[in-house]
Structures are given as structure tokens and as C-alpha cells.
Design a protein around this motif. Structure first.
Motif, PDB file in Angstrom:
ATOM      1  N   LEU A  90     -17.319 -68.297 -27.340  1.00 32.83           N
ATOM      2  CA  LEU A  90     -16.758 -68.424 -28.689  1.00 32.83           C
ATOM      3  C   LEU A  90     -17.162 -69.776 -29.244  1.00 32.83           C
ATOM      4  O   LEU A  90     -16.915 -70.815 -28.621  1.00 32.83           O
ATOM      5  CB  LEU A  90     -15.239 -68.288 -28.643  1.00 32.83           C
ATOM      6  N   LEU A  91     -17.786 -69.765 -30.413  1.00 29.80           N
ATOM      7  CA  LEU A  91     -18.231 -70.992 -31.072  1.00 29.80           C
ATOM      8  C   LEU A  91     -17.360 -71.261 -32.292  1.00 29.80           C
ATOM      9  O   LEU A  91     -17.011 -70.335 -33.030  1.00 29.80           O
ATOM     10  CB  LEU A  91     -19.695 -70.870 -31.496  1.00 29.80           C
ATOM     11  N   GLN A  92     -17.024 -72.539 -32.504  1.00 32.18           N
ATOM     12  CA  GLN A  92     -16.189 -72.932 -33.636  1.00 32.18           C
ATOM     13  C   GLN A  92     -16.908 -73.974 -34.490  1.00 32.18           C
ATOM     14  O   GLN A  92     -16.711 -75.180 -34.306  1.00 32.18           O
ATOM     15  CB  GLN A  92     -14.850 -73.473 -33.136  1.00 32.18           C
ATOM     16  N   PRO A  93     -17.714 -73.526 -35.423  1.00 30.25           N
ATOM     17  CA  PRO A  93     -18.402 -74.471 -36.315  1.00 30.25           C
ATOM     18  C   PRO A  93     -17.423 -75.132 -37.271  1.00 30.25           C
ATOM     19  O   PRO A  93     -16.372 -74.574 -37.591  1.00 30.25           O
ATOM     20  CB  PRO A  93     -19.392 -73.581 -37.068  1.00 30.25           C
ATOM     21  N   ARG A  94     -17.786 -76.346 -37.734  1.00 28.39           N
ATOM     22  CA  ARG A  94     -16.941 -77.097 -38.658  1.00 28.39           C
ATOM     23  C   ARG A  94     -17.536 -77.185 -40.056  1.00 28.39           C
ATOM     24  O   ARG A  94     -16.914 -77.738 -40.958  1.00 28.39           O
ATOM     25  CB  ARG A  94     -16.720 -78.506 -38.105  1.00 28.39           C
ATOM     26  N   SER A  95     -18.742 -76.651 -40.243  1.00 26.74           N
ATOM     27  CA  SER A  95     -19.409 -76.775 -41.539  1.00 26.74           C
ATOM     28  C   SER A  95     -20.404 -75.639 -41.720  1.00 26.74           C
ATOM     29  O   SER A  95     -20.783 -74.952 -40.756  1.00 26.74           O
ATOM     30  CB  SER A  95     -20.143 -78.114 -41.628  1.00 26.74           C
ATOM     31  N   THR A  96     -20.843 -75.469 -42.958  1.00 24.04           N
ATOM     32  CA  THR A  96     -21.879 -74.476 -43.254  1.00 24.04           C
ATOM     33  C   THR A  96     -23.149 -74.788 -42.488  1.00 24.04           C
ATOM     34  O   THR A  96     -23.828 -73.876 -41.994  1.00 24.04           O
ATOM     35  CB  THR A  96     -22.167 -74.464 -44.767  1.00 24.04           C
ATOM     36  N   GLU A  97     -23.474 -76.082 -42.362  1.00 21.25           N
ATOM     37  CA  GLU A  97     -24.693 -76.478 -41.655  1.00 21.25           C
ATOM     38  C   GLU A  97     -24.652 -76.032 -40.197  1.00 21.25           C
ATOM     39  O   GLU A  97     -25.671 -75.597 -39.643  1.00 21.25           O
ATOM     40  CB  GLU A  97     -24.888 -77.992 -41.754  1.00 21.25           C
ATOM     41  N   GLU A  98     -23.495 -76.148 -39.577  1.00 24.25           N
ATOM     42  CA  GLU A  98     -23.379 -75.716 -38.182  1.00 24.25           C
ATOM     43  C   GLU A  98     -23.462 -74.200 -38.052  1.00 24.25           C
ATOM     44  O   GLU A  98     -24.056 -73.684 -37.095  1.00 24.25           O
ATOM     45  CB  GLU A  98     -22.079 -76.246 -37.573  1.00 24.25           C
ATOM     46  N   VAL A  99     -22.893 -73.466 -38.998  1.00 20.46           N
ATOM     47  CA  VAL A  99     -23.036 -72.005 -39.006  1.00 20.46           C
ATOM     48  C   VAL A  99     -24.511 -71.637 -39.126  1.00 20.46           C
ATOM     49  O   VAL A  99     -25.016 -70.753 -38.421  1.00 20.46           O
ATOM     50  CB  VAL A  99     -22.231 -71.368 -40.152  1.00 20.46           C
ATOM     51  N   SER A 100     -25.211 -72.336 -40.012  1.00 23.54           N
ATOM     52  CA  SER A 100     -26.637 -72.091 -40.214  1.00 23.54           C
ATOM     53  C   SER A 100     -27.429 -72.325 -38.930  1.00 23.54           C
ATOM     54  O   SER A 100     -28.295 -71.528 -38.557  1.00 23.54           O
ATOM     55  CB  SER A 100     -27.161 -72.996 -41.330  1.00 23.54           C
ATOM     56  N   GLN A 101     -27.123 -73.418 -38.237  1.00 19.21           N
ATOM     57  CA  GLN A 101     -27.832 -73.748 -37.005  1.00 19.21           C
ATOM     58  C   GLN A 101     -27.557 -72.710 -35.912  1.00 19.21           C
ATOM     59  O   GLN A 101     -28.462 -72.330 -35.151  1.00 19.21           O
ATOM     60  CB  GLN A 101     -27.431 -75.149 -36.523  1.00 19.21           C
ATOM     61  N   ILE A 102     -26.308 -72.240 -35.849  1.00 17.18           N
ATOM     62  CA  ILE A 102     -25.949 -71.213 -34.866  1.00 17.18           C
ATOM     63  C   ILE A 102     -26.743 -69.932 -35.113  1.00 17.18           C
ATOM     64  O   ILE A 102     -27.349 -69.360 -34.195  1.00 17.18           O
ATOM     65  CB  ILE A 102     -24.438 -70.917 -34.925  1.00 17.18           C
ATOM     66  N   LEU A 103     -26.740 -69.466 -36.354  1.00 18.76           N
ATOM     67  CA  LEU A 103     -27.393 -68.197 -36.655  1.00 18.76           C
ATOM     68  C   LEU A 103     -28.908 -68.289 -36.522  1.00 18.76           C
ATOM     69  O   LEU A 103     -29.552 -67.334 -36.064  1.00 18.76           O
ATOM     70  CB  LEU A 103     -27.006 -67.717 -38.055  1.00 18.76           C
ATOM     71  N   LYS A 104     -29.475 -69.401 -36.924  1.00 19.69           N
ATOM     72  CA  LYS A 104     -30.924 -69.571 -36.790  1.00 19.69           C
ATOM     73  C   LYS A 104     -31.340 -69.448 -35.325  1.00 19.69           C
ATOM     74  O   LYS A 104     -32.321 -68.777 -34.983  1.00 19.69           O
ATOM     75  CB  LYS A 104     -31.348 -70.927 -37.352  1.00 19.69           C
ATOM     76  N   TYR A 105     -30.564 -70.082 -34.443  1.00 16.02           N
ATOM     77  CA  TYR A 105     -30.870 -70.028 -33.013  1.00 16.02           C
ATOM     78  C   TYR A 105     -30.635 -68.620 -32.454  1.00 16.02           C
ATOM     79  O   TYR A 105     -31.482 -68.082 -31.723  1.00 16.02           O
ATOM     80  CB  TYR A 105     -30.010 -71.042 -32.261  1.00 16.02           C
ATOM     81  N   CYS A 106     -29.481 -68.028 -32.775  1.00 17.97           N
ATOM     82  CA  CYS A 106     -29.168 -66.695 -32.263  1.00 17.97           C
ATOM     83  C   CYS A 106     -30.196 -65.666 -32.718  1.00 17.97           C
ATOM     84  O   CYS A 106     -30.571 -64.763 -31.956  1.00 17.97           O
ATOM     85  CB  CYS A 106     -27.765 -66.274 -32.693  1.00 17.97           C
ATOM     86  N   ASN A 107     -30.657 -65.788 -33.943  1.00 24.75           N
ATOM     87  CA  ASN A 107     -31.657 -64.855 -34.453  1.00 24.75           C
ATOM     88  C   ASN A 107     -32.972 -64.998 -33.692  1.00 24.75           C
ATOM     89  O   ASN A 107     -33.630 -64.002 -33.356  1.00 24.75           O
ATOM     90  CB  ASN A 107     -31.877 -65.091 -35.944  1.00 24.75           C
ATOM     91  N   SER A 108     -33.356 -66.242 -33.412  1.00 25.77           N
ATOM     92  CA  SER A 108     -34.602 -66.474 -32.676  1.00 25.77           C
ATOM     93  C   SER A 108     -34.518 -65.937 -31.245  1.00 25.77           C
ATOM     94  O   SER A 108     -35.515 -65.508 -30.670  1.00 25.77           O
ATOM     95  CB  SER A 108     -34.943 -67.969 -32.658  1.00 25.77           C
ATOM     96  N   ARG A 109     -33.314 -65.953 -30.686  1.00 25.63           N
ATOM     97  CA  ARG A 109     -33.104 -65.475 -29.317  1.00 25.63           C
ATOM     98  C   ARG A 109     -32.660 -64.005 -29.262  1.00 25.63           C
ATOM     99  O   ARG A 109     -32.556 -63.431 -28.196  1.00 25.63           O
ATOM    100  CB  ARG A 109     -32.018 -66.339 -28.643  1.00 25.63           C
ATOM    101  N   ARG A 110     -32.392 -63.426 -30.415  1.00 25.70           N
ATOM    102  CA  ARG A 110     -31.823 -62.074 -30.499  1.00 25.70           C
ATOM    103  C   ARG A 110     -30.494 -61.976 -29.757  1.00 25.70           C
ATOM    104  O   ARG A 110     -30.234 -61.025 -29.018  1.00 25.70           O
ATOM    105  CB  ARG A 110     -32.816 -61.026 -29.988  1.00 25.70           C
TER     106      ARG A 110
END
Length: 562
Positions: free
Chosen positions: A140-160
Motif C-alpha cells: 500500500l502506497l500513500q502519496p502526499r502530492s500529485t507529483e508522487e502519484v505521477s511518479q508511482i503510476l509512471k513506474y508501475c506502467n513501465s513495470r506493468r
């Protein structure tokens, strides 16, 4: 005539003989970030933070869990079968599985405490509040900002790596919990109010703001949220928008498609779509925000919202009425629209079975009307700016309705405590159902004159197998059809589905009025939408989320998005 005079007198006394046993609870929050204090009959009790509340809730009711695992023969493949659903769900084999490198990467920018792997916390986040759906996420990840959400999704998408967006986790169709091992992205720490304009009434806030906190903030500013839900103490505005939540004020203020002026969302590849307009009018191109309102996190994660809030009006009246039959309820609704007009803000109904549940399972609830129980009950709320005018209008409406024999009995709340007690009956029915056993829940939109027809047919089909409980937002044609039983049973499910969906489709209704589709109804969407319409939806999904990592297995049939 004498009975009518007696009932009319009680109505016009404004509930002066309200049962002394009535109690009510009001949530008082120290701040948006602190613990919650619950006031109940003058005593304050500290309430634990949401994750711990969910953990305790899970422990209390874990015996209701209906999950059965089925492990596939091929290494690495899994499938799940929920015994309250007719279909088995296969894990998407293209999704990667979490490893230690992934954990290390997230810890680098989120910090140790916002990368949660503890079993207890994950247990609470993996299960919905009704204890029907349980995933097996290990992170479970708890981002604190839009930028952190963006970084999470960018990585998850690259890793599927598949992702489940989560807020207050109050959904009813399995949309906010994992199905398998998806990474949970919980936006609860993104709970700041960014701005509020008193002239326009436009509120801008982050997605993790709890609805009740927003209601309290606006109350201090002299405004109200156009949205009010029974789950307001836990649900978050990002989830409300993502599911296009309806609730108790839709009759007066309309849906979130009309009240949300703009939003910010992060797509699967980490791109941030800035649609955070605060304008009432903006006719420049496609209004893309509507794609994300009601898409249940399947197209992107909503991170900020701008919403139009109406001024708080000083005069509020609540009436609780009894009707002898459903035809009287329909006629009363028509009369309320005609006679109460602009001050009508809520028109809710519940049947005798709903009232029985509330009286038996909700602590402190008392029947505001003398026995015996009635076939139907109506809760009417009016909101206006002129107290004497509004009361006169309401009293004239009630007397006229009684003269026409539309009302068997009723009371008008005298103060906020009595109004809260009446609302507690209506809002507490889902809680009462949970305490009574297991529930098959169906959230349907139907022509008002057809609602009770479905309820009667369902009772005929089920007989003594289960109890059919009906309540909802009669003012906007929304039936909450609940089948209550001691345990989940294939024989009960076979009598409910697909009949309930076929009947709804045949009568030009919708299989989801306000709860969304989630996992429960993803494969049922064709009962309400044409194949071509669903195909266009699938095309949009593939455009914005080509790898399908966002809230997989939800909203749309897997056969159309795979």
C-alpha cells in the motif's frame, strides 16, 4: 374523521411529544488531520484512525467473508470465485509481480512510513467495508502530492504492475479493493483544502479530503456541499467524484457531473491532466473531466477537484410520514414537487422491512410514530431561507396530503436533534443490514411507478429463502434493493440473478444508479448500455491506459479491454 384529526394534530405539534429515549450521534472533528471525537449523549469517545477502524471492523465481522480461492494449474496463474457472484475471475497474466527492487524504488521518494507492507494495515486495505471482496495486495502506497502519484503510476506502467486507487474504501461494488495482488495507491494523505471563493462558492481541494470535513469547513463559511452521503465520515471527495456518488441531496442539487467544475487527474503513464477549472462556463473543446467522473479510477487517479457549493440556507424542516401503500408514496412525491417546489431538498422512502431492521439493529433508534408498523415510510426535507414561509408551506402540504388520505400518520421534527434522529433511521439501514447477516445489494434506477413492482416480484421469487428490504431516493427514482440472509447461498443467488438485471433492462432502468459497476457489475454493463456504446468506452480505456493497469477487472468486461 376523528382518526384524521388526531394524526393531523400530531403533525402540527411539530413532534412535541417526541420519545424521550431518542438519541443521536454527531461527529465532531478536531481538525482534518487529527483523531475523531464522537459525541453520544454528552460523552466524548476517541475514535481510532481509519486504518485501525477497518482492522477492528474486519476482525468483528470476518466470519461473513464469502471468498473462495481457486488456484490455476499453470504456474503463476490464479483465479478467484466469489460465492455471491456467478462468474470466475482470471488474473491478467501480462501483469508483473511485485519484487524487492520495486519496494526499494518506492521508498526512495515516498519514504519508509508511506510504503506499507505490514500485514494488519494491508488486511484492512484489502477488504471492502461490507466484507464481500478481499484482495491479496502486498503493498500500500500513500502519496502526499500529485507529483508522487505521477511518479508511482509512471513506474508501475513501465513495470506493468496493476494498481488500485483507494480513498475511504466505502464502495459497495468491489471497486476500491484489489482482486488479486494489485498495488494499492491510497490518497488519504492528500487532504488539503486549496482554496475557497466566497463570492462564487467554488471550493478547490485535494482528493483525500473526507466529505464530512468538507461539510464542516463549508458550514463555517456559510455554505454546504451539494453532496451528502451516509458514509460521509469516511468517504473522500476523490472517490465520490470517481464513482459519481449520488446521495441524499441529488434531488435538490443534481449530480456531480453538474457540480464538479474541474479536476486534476493522473493517467496510467504518469501524465498529469490539468482540468482544474473554476469557471461555470468554459465551452472550449471536449469537456474531458466528465470521462473521469464515474470512471471509478479506471482511466486515471483524480488528485484535485473544484466543486460548486451552494449557500447554506437557514430554514430546514424534516418530516417523517407513514403511507398505507406504494401508490400513496407516488402521489405524495408528485404533490411534494408541486406544492413544496423550490424548498424540497430530499424525498426518501423505506418499507416496513427496512424500519424493522433499523429498530432491531441500530443502537438508540426508536420509532417516532406509535405502533403498529406501516407498509411504507417517507422522509421529506425542505430547505429554504424564510422559516415561517417554509413551515406554512410544509404544513399546508401535509394537511392537504392527509385530507386526500395519502398519509396515515407522521411527525415534523421540532429541532436538530429530532431531525438527526429521523435521518439516523434512513441513513442507518446499510449498517443494520450488515449487523443482520449478509446482503446481496442492488442499486437500481427505475421509473418511479415500477420500483415496488420489482420488490414484490423479488419477494415472490425468494419466498422464505431471504428477506427483501427496499429503501432509497424515491425523488430521483433510485431503489436500493437488498436481499438479507444469514449466509451467502447459491440457491438465493440463482433466484436473484440474472432476473434482477433482466427485469431492470426490460423496464428501461439502469443496473447502477449511484454505486458504480466495480467488480460486481463489470460484466453486466450490457444490460444498461448498447454493445457499440460499451465498445467506445473500451476504446477510451485502451487509449488512456493501454497496458490496462488501472483498476483492472472493474467497470468494463475483460473480454472487451484485454
Amino acid at each position: 374523521m376523528e382518526n384524521w384529526r388526531s394524526s393531523a394534530h400530531r403533525l402540527l405539534r411539530l413532534c412535541s411529544n417526541h420519545p424521550s429515549g431518542y438519541r443521536f450521534s454527531r461527529m465532531v472533528r478536531k481538525s482534518a488531520h487529527s483523531e475523531v471525537l464522537c459525541r453520544h449523549e454528552g460523552a466524548f469517545t476517541q475514535i481510532q484512525p481509519p486504518i485501525l477502524q477497518k482492522k477492528r471492523h474486519f476482525e468483528l465481522y470476518s466470519h461473513h467473508l464469502p471468498l473462495r480461492w481457486v488456484i490455476g494449474k499453470t504456474p503463476g496463474t490464479q483465479s478467484r470465485y466469489f460465492c455471491f457472484m456467478a462468474t470466475k475471475i482470471e488474473r491478467n497474466s501480462t501483469f508483473a509481480q511485485l519484487n524487492s527492487d520495486d519496494i526499494s524504488y518506492f521508498k526512495k521518494f515516498l519514504g519508509e512510513k508511506n510504503v506499507i507492507q505490514e500485514e494488519d494495515a494491508l488486511l484492512a486495505a484489502n477488504i471492502d467495508w461490507m466484507h464481500k471482496y478481499r484482495g491479496s495486495s502486498k503493498l500500500l502506497l500513500q502519496p502526499r502530492s500529485t507529483e508522487e502519484v505521477s511518479q508511482i503510476l509512471k513506474y508501475c506502467n513501465s513495470r506493468r504492475l496493476a494498481v488500485v486507487p483507494q480513498g475511504g474504501n466505502t464502495g459497495l461494488v468491489g471497486g476500491s479493493v484489489p482482486v488479486f495482488d494489485e498495488v494499492i495507491v491510497n490518497v488519504s494523505l492528500m487532504n488539503n483544502i486549496i482554496s475557497f471563493d466566497k463570492v462564487s462558492g467554488v471550493l478547490v481541494c485535494e482528493a483525500g479530503c473526507i466529505l464530512e470535513n468538507l461539510i464542516s469547513f463549508l458550514d463555517n463559511q456559510g455554505f454546504i456541499m451539494p453532496l451528502d452521503l451516509g458514509a460521509k465520515g469516511s468517504c473522500q471527495i476523490g472517490g465520490n467524484v470517481s464513482t459519481n456518488a449520488g446521495g441524499l441531496r441529488l434531488l435538490r442539487y443534481g449530480s456531480l457531473h453538474g457540480n464538479v467544475l474541474g479536476l486534476e487527474a493522473v493517467t496510467a503513464n504518469g501524465e498529469v491532466l490539468d482540468m482544474l477549472s473554476t469557471l461555470r462556463k468554459d465551452n472550449t473543446g471536449y469537456d474531458l473531466k466528465h470521462l473521469f467522473i464515474g470512471s471509478e479510477g479506471s482511466l486515471g487517479i483524480v488528485t484535485k477537484v473544484s466543486i460548486l457549493t451552494p449557500p447554506k440556507l437557514s430554514s430546514v424542516n424534516v418530516a417523517f410520514l407513514a403511507c398505507k401503500d406504494y401508490f400513496s408514496c407516488q402521489k405524495l412525491l408528485l404533490e411534494a414537487k408541486r406544492k413544496l417546489g423550490e424548498i424540497l431538498s430530499a424525498f426518501e422512502f423505506l418499507d416496513e422491512q427496512s424500519m424493522t431492521l433499523a429498530l432491531n439493529y441500530l443502537e438508540g433508534v426508536r420509532n417516532p410514530l406509535p405502533p403498529p408498523l406501516h407498509n411504507f415510510y417517507i422522509l421529506i426535507e425542505t430547505t429554504g431561507s424564510n422559516e415561517s414561509y417554509d413551515k406554512e408551506k410544509l404544513e399546508a402540504f401535509l394537511l392537504g396530503a392527509m385530507e386526500r388520505d395519502l398519509i396515515s400518520d407522521g411527525i415534523v421534527a421540532q429541532d436538530i436533534q429530532q431531525a438527526s434522529s429521523v435521518w439516523r433511521i434512513r441513513e442507518g439501514i446499510p449498517e443494520a443490514l450488515t449487523r443482520a447477516g449478509v446482503t446481496y445489494k442492488y442499486d437500481l434506477s427505475l421509473p418511479v411507478d415500477k420500483i415496488n413492482d420489482l420488490v414484490k416480484e423479488m419477494r415472490n421469487r425468494l419466498g422464505n429463502l431471504a428477506t427483501v428490504v427496499a429503501y432509497g431516493h424515491l425523488g430521483d427514482g433510485n431503489l436500493h434493493l437488498n436481499i438479507s440472509a444469514s449466509q451467502y447461498d447459491d440457491a438465493i443467488l440463482a433466484q436473484i440473478e440474472p432476473f434482477v438485471y433482466e427485469w431492470t433492462s426490460k423496464n428501461q432502468g439502469s443496473i447502477s444508479a449511484e454505486h458504480g459497476l466495480g467488480l460486481m457489475k463489470a460484466n453486466k454493463i450490457l444490460y444498461s448500455k448498447s454493445p457499440l456504446t460499451v465498445q467506445v468506452m473500451a476504446s477510451i480505456k485502451k487509449l488512456l491506459d493501454p497496458n490496462g493497469i488501472l483498476n483492472p477487472y472493474k467497470v468494463l468486461p475483460q473480454s472487451m479491454v484485454a
